[in-house]
Motif scaffolding. Structure first.
Motif: not given
Length: 183
Positions: A102-110, A165-166, A87-92
């Motif tokens: 893809x880096x910070x642009x990836x939203x899979x599972x966030x 975002x990208x 839960x904690x990791x998925x926020x970041x």
């Protein structure tokens, strides 16, 4: 409502199946095992899947697939720690981990995601936006999507174009001529 409360509620109502419960992935993904809560749906043998990062998954899972990928966990301490960590990791970060291409642009599972919506009078700049999106690397970033959302703070409805975002920098560069005209 917490995942534990959902499971307890079903058990108290007598609505649960013997296969309802918390499961741990049999394989590690990005150095971690993942946890899920499975609750039998309205069809026997088909399970609703609740994950720490995204809540209830859109796709239900047959029992055979559930048991093939996961093993049931009885230790609530183990589940609690693993669930909270995920839960904690998925926020970041996305589910691919810190080395995602893809880096910070990836939203899979966030669990937390930033969305860019371009609203207002957009018809005059539609072509500019279309050109900016066409330059994107990923196919799903190239198409124009009209979205409607409701803000959580003040229940305001917003309609506009979704800008990945990208693509934000490219769109802003393309729209610079609008700013120049207005100055």
């Amino acid at each position: 409502k917490s995942a534990k409360a959902m499971l307890d509620g079903r058990e108290n109502d007598g609505a649960g199946s013997s296969n309802d419960g918390f499961y741990e992935s049999k394989r590690e993904w990005m150095g971690r095992r993942h946890f899920t809560l499975a609750l039998e749906g309205s069809t026997e043998g088909i399970y609703k899947i609740i994950r720490p990062a995204i809540g209830e998954a859109l796709r239900e899972m047959p029992l055979s697939e559930l048991k093939g990928k996961y093993r049931k966990v009885s230790s609530i301490d183990k589940v609690s720690k693993g669930w909270q960590d995920e839960y904690d990791v998925s926020s970041k970060q996305c589910m691919h981990g810190s080395k995602c291409k893809v880096g910070s642009y990836c939203t899979v599972g966030r669990r937390l995601q930033e969305f860019n919506i371009l609203g207002g009078l957009i018809l005059p700049v539609w072509g500019t936006i279309e050109k900016a999106l066409a330059k994107q690397v990923y196919q799903n970033h190239k198409r124009i999507r009209v979205v409607r959302l409701v803000t959580t703070n003040d229940n305001q409805r917003i309609v506009g174009l979704f800008i990945p975002n990208a693509a934000v920098e490219s769109v802003l560069t393309g729209l610079q001529w609008v700013q120049d005209i207005n100055d």
